[in-house]
Motif scaffolding. Structure first.
Motif, PDB file in Angstrom:
ATOM      1  N   SER A 117       3.824   9.146   2.982  1.00 55.83           N
ATOM      2  CA  SER A 117       3.372   8.634   1.689  1.00 55.83           C
ATOM      3  C   SER A 117       4.490   7.827   1.039  1.00 55.83           C
ATOM      4  CB  SER A 117       2.950   9.776   0.760  1.00 55.83           C
ATOM      5  OG  SER A 117       4.058  10.603   0.450  1.00 55.83           O
ATOM      6  N   VAL A 118       4.114   7.058   0.036  1.00 61.00           N
ATOM      7  CA  VAL A 118       5.080   6.255  -0.709  1.00 61.00           C
ATOM      8  C   VAL A 118       4.649   6.243  -2.170  1.00 61.00           C
ATOM      9  CG1 VAL A 118       3.809   4.097  -0.272  1.00 61.00           C
ATOM     10  CG2 VAL A 118       6.257   4.013  -0.819  1.00 61.00           C
ATOM     11  N   THR A 119       5.641   6.274  -3.057  1.00 64.36           N
ATOM     12  CA  THR A 119       5.370   6.180  -4.493  1.00 64.36           C
ATOM     13  C   THR A 119       5.630   4.753  -4.949  1.00 64.36           C
ATOM     14  OG1 THR A 119       5.972   8.492  -4.855  1.00 64.36           O
ATOM     15  CG2 THR A 119       5.973   7.042  -6.790  1.00 64.36           C
ATOM     16  N   VAL A 120       4.628   4.121  -5.529  1.00 64.25           N
ATOM     17  CA  VAL A 120       4.721   2.743  -5.998  1.00 64.25           C
ATOM     18  C   VAL A 120       4.888   2.751  -7.511  1.00 64.25           C
ATOM     19  CG1 VAL A 120       3.467   0.568  -6.210  1.00 64.25           C
ATOM     20  CG2 VAL A 120       3.349   1.868  -4.082  1.00 64.25           C
ATOM     21  N   VAL A 121       5.898   2.025  -7.988  1.00 66.89           N
ATOM     22  CA  VAL A 121       6.212   1.967  -9.425  1.00 66.89           C
ATOM     23  C   VAL A 121       5.742   0.631  -9.980  1.00 66.89           C
ATOM     24  CG1 VAL A 121       8.060   2.067 -11.149  1.00 66.89           C
ATOM     25  CG2 VAL A 121       8.193   3.481  -9.071  1.00 66.89           C
ATOM     26  N   ALA A 122       5.140   0.651 -11.152  1.00 67.29           N
ATOM     27  CA  ALA A 122       4.601  -0.569 -11.767  1.00 67.29           C
ATOM     28  C   ALA A 122       5.699  -1.622 -11.932  1.00 67.29           C
ATOM     29  CB  ALA A 122       3.982  -0.247 -13.121  1.00 67.29           C
ATOM     30  N   ASP A 123       5.353  -2.873 -11.576  1.00 63.78           N
ATOM     31  CA  ASP A 123       6.217  -4.037 -11.751  1.00 63.78           C
ATOM     32  C   ASP A 123       7.528  -3.946 -10.962  1.00 63.78           C
ATOM     33  OD1 ASP A 123       4.277  -4.953 -13.500  1.00 63.78           O
ATOM     34  OD2 ASP A 123       5.283  -4.140 -15.261  1.00 63.78           O
ATOM     35  N   VAL A 124       7.519  -3.176  -9.888  1.00 70.14           N
ATOM     36  CA  VAL A 124       8.706  -3.018  -9.044  1.00 70.14           C
ATOM     37  C   VAL A 124       8.331  -3.364  -7.602  1.00 70.14           C
ATOM     38  CG1 VAL A 124      10.322  -1.340  -8.046  1.00 70.14           C
ATOM     39  CG2 VAL A 124       9.803  -1.278 -10.497  1.00 70.14           C
ATOM     40  N   THR A 125       9.245  -4.015  -6.884  1.00 65.55           N
ATOM     41  CA  THR A 125       9.059  -4.286  -5.454  1.00 65.55           C
ATOM     42  C   THR A 125       9.720  -3.175  -4.660  1.00 65.55           C
ATOM     43  OG1 THR A 125       8.947  -6.681  -5.751  1.00 65.55           O
ATOM     44  CG2 THR A 125       9.526  -5.886  -3.562  1.00 65.55           C
ATOM     45  N   THR A 126       8.941  -2.460  -3.891  1.00 69.26           N
ATOM     46  CA  THR A 126       9.451  -1.361  -3.069  1.00 69.26           C
ATOM     47  C   THR A 126       9.596  -1.854  -1.637  1.00 69.26           C
ATOM     48  OG1 THR A 126       8.323   0.257  -4.476  1.00 69.26           O
ATOM     49  CG2 THR A 126       9.027   1.011  -2.295  1.00 69.26           C
ATOM     50  N   THR A 127      10.818  -1.790  -1.101  1.00 73.45           N
ATOM     51  CA  THR A 127      11.084  -2.267   0.260  1.00 73.45           C
ATOM     52  C   THR A 127      11.835  -1.179   1.028  1.00 73.45           C
ATOM     53  OG1 THR A 127      13.184  -3.258  -0.400  1.00 73.45           O
ATOM     54  CG2 THR A 127      11.239  -4.668  -0.518  1.00 73.45           C
ATOM     55  N   GLY A 128      12.106  -1.476   2.291  1.00 70.75           N
ATOM     56  CA  GLY A 128      12.943  -0.583   3.077  1.00 70.75           C
ATOM     57  C   GLY A 128      12.212   0.584   3.708  1.00 70.75           C
ATOM     58  N   ARG A 129      10.891   0.629   3.591  1.00 71.93           N
ATOM     59  CA  ARG A 129      10.131   1.696   4.228  1.00 71.93           C
ATOM     60  C   ARG A 129       9.742   1.272   5.634  1.00 71.93           C
ATOM     61  NH1 ARG A 129       7.928   5.965   1.522  1.00 71.93           N
ATOM     62  NH2 ARG A 129       7.655   6.628   3.675  1.00 71.93           N
ATOM     63  N   ARG A 130      10.018   2.120   6.611  1.00 76.32           N
ATOM     64  CA  ARG A 130       9.661   1.822   7.991  1.00 76.32           C
ATOM     65  C   ARG A 130       8.612   2.808   8.473  1.00 76.32           C
ATOM     66  NH1 ARG A 130      11.693   5.709  10.972  1.00 76.32           N
ATOM     67  NH2 ARG A 130      13.655   6.742  10.487  1.00 76.32           N
ATOM     68  N   ILE A 131       7.729   2.312   9.314  1.00 71.14           N
ATOM     69  CA  ILE A 131       6.670   3.111   9.911  1.00 71.14           C
ATOM     70  C   ILE A 131       6.785   2.935  11.426  1.00 71.14           C
ATOM     71  CG2 ILE A 131       4.176   3.520  10.025  1.00 71.14           C
ATOM     72  CD1 ILE A 131       5.323   3.934   7.233  1.00 71.14           C
ATOM     73  N   VAL A 132       6.707   4.036  12.159  1.00 71.72           N
ATOM     74  CA  VAL A 132       6.791   3.977  13.619  1.00 71.72           C
ATOM     75  C   VAL A 132       5.435   4.370  14.195  1.00 71.72           C
ATOM     76  CG1 VAL A 132       7.975   4.800  15.683  1.00 71.72           C
ATOM     77  CG2 VAL A 132       9.229   4.620  13.515  1.00 71.72           C
ATOM     78  N   ILE A 133       4.893   3.512  15.045  1.00 71.07           N
ATOM     79  CA  ILE A 133       3.628   3.805  15.702  1.00 71.07           C
ATOM     80  C   ILE A 133       3.877   4.019  17.196  1.00 71.07           C
ATOM     81  CG2 ILE A 133       2.247   2.533  14.007  1.00 71.07           C
ATOM     82  CD1 ILE A 133       2.039   0.254  16.080  1.00 71.07           C
ATOM     83  N   GLY A 134       2.975   4.736  17.838  1.00 72.20           N
ATOM     84  CA  GLY A 134       3.101   4.977  19.264  1.00 72.20           C
ATOM     85  C   GLY A 134       2.065   5.981  19.719  1.00 72.20           C
ATOM     86  N   LYS A 135       2.361   6.667  20.836  1.00 72.85           N
ATOM     87  CA  LYS A 135       1.495   7.693  21.399  1.00 72.85           C
ATOM     88  C   LYS A 135       2.290   8.982  21.539  1.00 72.85           C
ATOM     89  CE  LYS A 135      -0.854   4.313  24.372  1.00 72.85           C
ATOM     90  NZ  LYS A 135      -1.225   3.988  25.763  1.00 72.85           N
ATOM     91  N   LEU A 136       1.596  10.076  21.813  1.00 70.89           N
ATOM     92  CA  LEU A 136       2.324  11.310  22.093  1.00 70.89           C
ATOM     93  C   LEU A 136       3.225  11.122  23.310  1.00 70.89           C
ATOM     94  CD1 LEU A 136      -0.174  14.253  21.458  1.00 70.89           C
ATOM     95  CD2 LEU A 136       2.001  13.827  20.312  1.00 70.89           C
ATOM     96  N   ASP A 137       2.725  10.416  24.313  1.00 71.00           N
ATOM     97  CA  ASP A 137       3.537  10.099  25.479  1.00 71.00           C
ATOM     98  C   ASP A 137       3.614   8.596  25.636  1.00 71.00           C
ATOM     99  OD1 ASP A 137       4.889   9.895  27.829  1.00 71.00           O
ATOM    100  OD2 ASP A 137       3.529  11.165  29.000  1.00 71.00           O
ATOM    101  N   ASN A 138       4.739   8.011  25.201  1.00 72.68           N
ATOM    102  CA  ASN A 138       4.899   6.553  25.250  1.00 72.68           C
ATOM    103  C   ASN A 138       5.155   6.040  26.667  1.00 72.68           C
ATOM    104  OD1 ASN A 138       4.532   6.095  22.508  1.00 72.68           O
ATOM    105  ND2 ASN A 138       6.690   6.468  22.033  1.00 72.68           N
ATOM    106  N   HIS A 139       5.297   6.941  27.626  1.00 72.87           N
ATOM    107  CA  HIS A 139       5.621   6.525  28.996  1.00 72.87           C
ATOM    108  C   HIS A 139       4.382   6.425  29.879  1.00 72.87           C
ATOM    109  CE1 HIS A 139       9.824   7.004  27.993  1.00 72.87           C
ATOM    110  NE2 HIS A 139       9.542   8.179  27.485  1.00 72.87           N
ATOM    111  N   GLN A 140       3.222   6.806  29.356  1.00 72.65           N
ATOM    112  CA  GLN A 140       1.995   6.722  30.166  1.00 72.65           C
ATOM    113  C   GLN A 140       1.629   5.280  30.419  1.00 72.65           C
ATOM    114  OE1 GLN A 140      -0.999   9.002  28.152  1.00 72.65           O
ATOM    115  NE2 GLN A 140      -0.646  10.777  29.438  1.00 72.65           N
TER     116      GLN A 140
END
Length: 199
Positions: free
Chosen positions: A176-199
């Motif tokens: 989750s992320v908290t967004v503040v009015a009239d503020v730019t929120t940056t620096g959040r990273r999201i990692v996607i993949g699978k339970l087994d990335n080697h399949q």
């Protein structure tokens, strides 16, 4: 005589109005207006299928659907508040958001930031993980999941019993992320993949 007097008064009034306008010209627009302020959220999405030693989270991923949900129940009913797709630099940018807390789901057809997602009694649950095993030592010293290998998600052992199982699943989306009015929120990273990335 009355007509002449009225005509003279009208002419004097018109002259006065014209003179007043000359002395008080219309205001000119401000050449440097204040910039418009927006509430902005920027997220960077990494595809862990492309993990290697030089890319500890994988590579920035274009074309990923990123959705913001006001509640986890909204996720279960597929009712996002905002949706964007990552650009060529792996960035999703949301502008003009309402301030508040949002739950983040990032998905492609085959990957997501919610490894092990499972539908149980109408609600999705899964494992909490936002980093990857980097070495064999990492994988060997972590709680056993059956997916302990460099480049796979490092699943959190929430009940600390050294085994990753259904007891470690939590409500999704868990990020989750908290967004503040009239503020730019940056620096959040999201990692996607699978339970087994080697399949």
């Amino acid at each position: 005589m009355k007509k002449l007097l009225l005509t003279a008064l009208a002419a004097a009034a018109l002259f006065a109005c014209g003179k007043d306008n000359d002395n008080n010209p219309a205001p000119t627009p401000d050449p440097d207006p204040e910039p418009e302020v927006h509430t902005i959220l920027e997220l960077e999405v990494y595809n862990s299928l492309n993990w290697d030693a030089a890319h500890p989270l994988g590579t920035l991923a274009a074309g990923v659907t990123v959705e913001l949900f006001k509640t986890q129940a909204d996720f279960n009913s597929d009712d996002p508040a905002y949706t964007d797709t990552t650009d060529a630099n792996g960035k999703a940018t949301f502008t003009g958001l309402d301030a508040g807390v949002y739950y983040i789901a990032a998905r492609t057809d085959t990957t997501s930031n919610m490894p092990g997602a499972l539908l149980v009694d109408g609600a999705y649950v899964g494992y909490k993980a936002d980093t990857l095993y980097q070495t064999d030592e990492d994988a060997q010293n972590a709680a056993f999941s059956g997916y302990n290998a460099p480049g796979n998600f490092w699943l959190e052992d929430l009940n600390m019993d050294l085994i990753i199982n259904n007891s470690d699943r939590i409500a999704l989306p868990w990020q989750s992320v908290t967004v503040v009015a009239d503020v730019t929120t940056t620096g959040r990273r999201i990692v996607i993949g699978k339970l087994d990335n080697h399949q």
